[in-house]
Design a protein around this motif. Sequence first.
Motif, mmCIF file in Angstrom:
data_model
loop_
_atom_site.group_PDB
_atom_site.id
_atom_site.type_symbol
_atom_site.label_atom_id
_atom_site.label_comp_id
_atom_site.label_asym_id
_atom_site.label_seq_id
_atom_site.Cartn_x
_atom_site.Cartn_y
_atom_site.Cartn_z
ATOM 1 N N GLU A 104 -0.129 13.216 1.471
ATOM 2 C CA GLU A 104 -1.047 12.297 2.113
ATOM 3 C C GLU A 104 -0.234 11.244 2.842
ATOM 4 N N VAL A 105 -0.507 11.094 4.113
ATOM 5 C CA VAL A 105 0.239 10.115 4.905
ATOM 6 C C VAL A 105 -0.738 9.052 5.410
ATOM 7 N N ASP A 106 -0.519 7.820 4.982
ATOM 8 C CA ASP A 106 -1.381 6.709 5.392
ATOM 9 C C ASP A 106 -2.860 7.059 5.172
ATOM 10 N N GLY A 107 -3.126 7.671 4.036
ATOM 11 C CA GLY A 107 -4.510 7.977 3.693
ATOM 12 C C GLY A 107 -5.059 9.245 4.294
ATOM 13 N N ILE A 108 -4.278 9.926 5.130
ATOM 14 C CA ILE A 108 -4.768 11.167 5.735
ATOM 15 C C ILE A 108 -4.092 12.339 5.040
ATOM 16 N N GLU A 109 -4.886 13.247 4.512
ATOM 17 C CA GLU A 109 -4.257 14.387 3.844
ATOM 18 C C GLU A 109 -3.893 15.450 4.873
ATOM 19 N N LEU A 110 -2.708 16.047 4.705
ATOM 20 C CA LEU A 110 -2.263 17.098 5.615
ATOM 21 C C LEU A 110 -2.844 18.429 5.180
ATOM 22 N N THR A 111 -3.771 18.940 5.991
ATOM 23 C CA THR A 111 -4.311 20.267 5.729
ATOM 24 C C THR A 111 -4.140 21.057 7.009
ATOM 25 N N ASN A 112 -4.801 22.204 7.090
ATOM 26 C CA ASN A 112 -4.673 22.983 8.315
ATOM 27 C C ASN A 112 -5.506 22.404 9.442
ATOM 28 N N ASP A 113 -6.251 21.335 9.159
ATOM 29 C CA ASP A 113 -7.085 20.730 10.186
ATOM 30 C C ASP A 113 -6.210 20.120 11.280
ATOM 31 N N LEU A 114 -6.315 20.668 12.496
ATOM 32 C CA LEU A 114 -5.441 20.240 13.590
ATOM 33 C C LEU A 114 -5.578 18.754 13.888
ATOM 34 N N ARG A 115 -6.823 18.242 13.753
ATOM 35 C CA ARG A 115 -7.020 16.840 14.110
ATOM 36 C C ARG A 115 -6.217 15.929 13.194
ATOM 37 N N ASN A 116 -6.213 16.274 11.889
ATOM 38 C CA ASN A 116 -5.437 15.464 10.954
ATOM 39 C C ASN A 116 -3.955 15.520 11.283
ATOM 40 N N ILE A 117 -3.508 16.745 11.635
ATOM 41 C CA ILE A 117 -2.085 16.890 11.930
ATOM 42 C C ILE A 117 -1.715 16.021 13.126
ATOM 43 N N ALA A 122 0.843 -1.202 0.000
ATOM 44 C CA ALA A 122 0.000 0.000 0.000
ATOM 45 C C ALA A 122 0.878 1.252 0.000
ATOM 46 N N ASP A 123 0.307 2.368 -0.453
ATOM 47 C CA ASP A 123 1.036 3.643 -0.416
ATOM 48 C C ASP A 123 1.002 4.202 1.003
ATOM 49 N N MET A 124 2.172 4.546 1.535
ATOM 50 C CA MET A 124 2.199 5.142 2.864
ATOM 51 C C MET A 124 2.298 6.658 2.803
ATOM 52 N N ILE A 125 3.229 7.135 1.979
ATOM 53 C CA ILE A 125 3.376 8.586 1.847
ATOM 54 C C ILE A 125 3.208 8.938 0.376
ATOM 55 N N VAL A 126 2.308 9.842 0.107
ATOM 56 C CA VAL A 126 2.134 10.302 -1.261
ATOM 57 C C VAL A 126 2.370 11.798 -1.300
ATOM 58 N N CYS A 127 3.338 12.245 -2.100
ATOM 59 C CA CYS A 127 3.557 13.681 -2.289
ATOM 60 C C CYS A 127 3.288 13.996 -3.749
ATOM 61 N N GLU A 128 2.456 15.012 -3.968
ATOM 62 C CA GLU A 128 2.167 15.412 -5.350
ATOM 63 C C GLU A 128 2.458 16.887 -5.516
ATOM 64 N N ASN A 129 3.445 17.181 -6.321
ATOM 65 C CA ASN A 129 3.773 18.576 -6.676
ATOM 66 C C ASN A 129 3.874 19.488 -5.453
ATOM 67 N N VAL A 130 4.585 19.014 -4.459
ATOM 68 C CA VAL A 130 4.708 19.802 -3.230
ATOM 69 C C VAL A 130 5.705 20.939 -3.434
ATOM 70 N N SER A 131 5.259 22.161 -3.123
ATOM 71 C CA SER A 131 6.154 23.323 -3.229
ATOM 72 C C SER A 131 6.120 24.095 -1.933
ATOM 73 N N LYS A 132 7.265 24.665 -1.621
ATOM 74 C CA LYS A 132 7.343 25.468 -0.391
ATOM 75 C C LYS A 132 8.309 26.615 -0.588
ATOM 76 N N TRP A 133 7.916 27.760 -0.053
ATOM 77 C CA TRP A 133 8.773 28.943 -0.141
ATOM 78 C C TRP A 133 9.108 29.435 1.263
ATOM 79 N N TYR A 134 10.360 29.863 1.441
ATOM 80 C CA TYR A 134 10.695 30.654 2.637
ATOM 81 C C TYR A 134 10.810 32.079 2.156
ATOM 82 N N GLY A 135 9.814 32.923 2.414
ATOM 83 C CA GLY A 135 9.824 34.264 1.841
ATOM 84 C C GLY A 135 9.797 34.136 0.332
#
Lengths: 602, 261
Positions: B80-93, B20-33
Amino acid sequence: MSDFNVTGAEGTVSIKPPPETPKLPPRLWIKENLFSSPFNIFLTVASTGILLILGRGLLSFIFSHERQWGSTATNLRLLMTQAYPEEQYMRVWVCVGVIFTLTGLSMAVWNAGSRVALRRLGSFLLSTGVVIDILTLLAPFSSSATIIWLCVGTGISLFGGSLVKFSDEDKTMSVLTVTVIALAVAILSLWVVPYGHHSFVFERTPRSLAEAGTVALTTKLPWTIMLLIGIAAYFAGKAIREKVSQNVLRVSVLTIWFLAPPALLYLVLRDPDFDMGHVLNTDIPIFLVFAAVGAGLLFWLTRPTAGELGKVIAAITLLIGFGSFLTPMRMIIRILILLLAIFAISAPTFAGDTQTRRRYSLGWIGVSGVTCWLVTAINTPSTVEVPGSFFIGGVSLTLLIAIFTIVISFPLGILLALGRTSTMPIFRILCTWFIEFVRGIPLITILIFFSIMFPMFLPKEMEIGEVASIVIGYSLFSSAYLAENVRGGLQSVTRGQHEAADAVGMTTPQKTLFIVLPQALRVSIPPLVSHCIGVFKETSLLAIIGLFDILYIARNVIPNQTEFLGSVRENLLFVCLIYWILSYQMSKASQRLERRVGLGER
Amino acid sequence: MNETNNETSTGSNRDLSNAADMIVCENVSKWYGDFQALDEVSATIKEQEVVVVLGPSGSGKSTWIRCINRLEQHQEGRIEVDGIELTNDLRNIEKVRSEVGMVFQQFNLFPHLKVIDNVTLAPIWVRKKPKVEAQEQAIALLERVGIPEQADKYPGQLSGGQQQRVAIARALAMEPRIMLFDEPTSALDPEMIKEVLDVMKELALSGMTMMVVTHEVGFAKEVADRIIFMDEGQIVEIGTPETFFTDPVEERSKLFLSQIL
Ligand SMILES: Nc1ncnc2c1ncn2[C@@H]1O[C@H](COP(=O)(O)OP(=O)(O)OP(=O)(O)O)[C@@H](O)[C@H]1O
Ligand SMILES: [Mg+2]
């Protein structure tokens, strides 16, 4: 924290002691440190000269014939407790006795006291004796007094010297024993040495009586009993320590310490005149309802699975708590609802197995019980009739206000610091404004405001004593400064610590309580203690707003007694001594605390 | 931990295509400033897979791995980690964090707590385990990482290698399904590196899904199922250890390998 394999707080590391640096004999030490170069010789001679001149000045001040030390001795009781009624004085001694008992107990429970080598003790006594001899020669004594004091000094020196000479290299003695012996000697001297019998006798003129003889029985007997109580409590504590688990014992002793001040104040010193009918049909039912409902609610809320619904209910309780200020109702009900709301909101943090949940609910019952009792006791009139605005004064008032202010402002200051560093903008802005506002106002202004104006702002049915409102004001002031000290500590907790706590899934309250605060407070011990010393000393400002604290009594009350007109300086010196002794004890305690939590090690 | 697993080897000769897929990253981008630290990173990590992330300093390895348990926040794309998508939702985090263990370069043990309390704190308060059970588990874990006798010391009294092993035990105590390692041996003296790597190997053999940022080529060759090579915030090359170390495709990979080998 952990219960098994406990091998002492410091773990089991065995450290090879470093090679000892050879100790210089006294003559060489003096030569090397005081007379090593011409400049050094000059400095030594000059500073010794200055010290001698100052010492001579102080001694001639103290022992001058113009000094009326009788004014301090006769008024000792006034300086300690102001006008607490003579026939009720037993209550005061009960309070002192409780404090001595708790002190003795805590020393046993916490295994207090290090050991000191007999040789070091001996050299300390030796130098003390020499200092006494020097001071005796400097002081303007009569020849007989000079001879007596010289004998005392030389005796102490000889005793110390023989300890140094004849005791074994590694013979040690517990510091506690040394302290007890010193105290016992001091108290014994009350029975033996004719310090004089100072008292007011109202039937005669002049009223004050100072005649040769030993100290009054009403002074020496209670102090003797206090010392015995303390020692007995110590041994009782040692006996209990063998039988009861450490953690339970420590928690209970701490709880008693926290309950002691309000209990002694409102139960012993004021002796509330309860209206039992009212207590039975109003106060107790209110408590029972809140205890039962609250415990049930909290037991349910701390279920690990309570989830969202729990948060909603906690928020509703908080809303009801604030809403209760809109409608008239008993203050105690409002306070209980607010308290319950705080407990409910922190419930998810403390969720766990059944035992944890039961403990949390019991905690609520305890806290609400104490609160109910306090509110009832405070609102009930006192049976002890005391002239003046407040029933106690002098050192007791100073200590009372200082202790309450420190105890209240600690949690408040920590909350403010957390608020100021929080990520939630409302809290941050509110806390920052509060801190900056309070820090911009002089303390004396706050004290005046709270003693005169604050009671006017309260709703009509609420009354508050002057001392209580001053404690509130002083606590607010102190918490603002305390918050800044704690904030310094909070900033010293590294980002790595926050991340580690986040990474194991702790919530923000858990992270704050278990990881951030312990480390932050540890770093802030030195500034926090100097803050406490400051709070204690600045209670002297109370004199300005006319409370009978020790300074006011020394400066304005005693010098106006017909017997001791103008005896300001003696009493001020005495006040200085008391402030110094207490502050010095605090700073010593802080040094011990620092060593205990191993601040220097990391 | 996955006792049912009957595989005793890791490395590229395993077939994980059905896992099964454990970690799925799709087009992840991040900026510092204004600075873009991650640029459209996409990768999928399977259950029980061991992935080693390589790349020059400043290439965004730490940033990426820290995005996976939300110590950093990505701005574009999907994780997405183990089927849970990381959003701003604290419970998911919180849910993701209690399933993902992390080991840091600087250990980050809690200095005011004894080793045993470092390990039991989170299980007791986050997992709501009874204290006795948590302590038994902690002792077992300390045995697993080889330092049961240090349980009652404070972190400051341990060597670096011992501290890092405590940190691994602390992460394992939460019974995570995924372990993230961010240069776990970079702050250690050479003689201590081995003891930590041995623990990590044992962990990989037990079937843990692992994502490891490291410069230890030996470890990567022996344990990794796949190597991900990053540069300037992008994934440059993904391959098995054999092909990556002997026959890399991209120019930048060749350059990097010529510098570290
Ligand atoms: N908090 C931050 N604020 C601004 N820039 C940052 C921050 N953290 C990282 N960066 C930048 O992002 C880039 C990627 O950093 P990152 O720590 O992910 O690199 P890395 O691949 O882990 O490097 P190293 O091997 O040195 O640990 C670097 O250029 C770094 O300067
Ligand atoms: Mg990095």
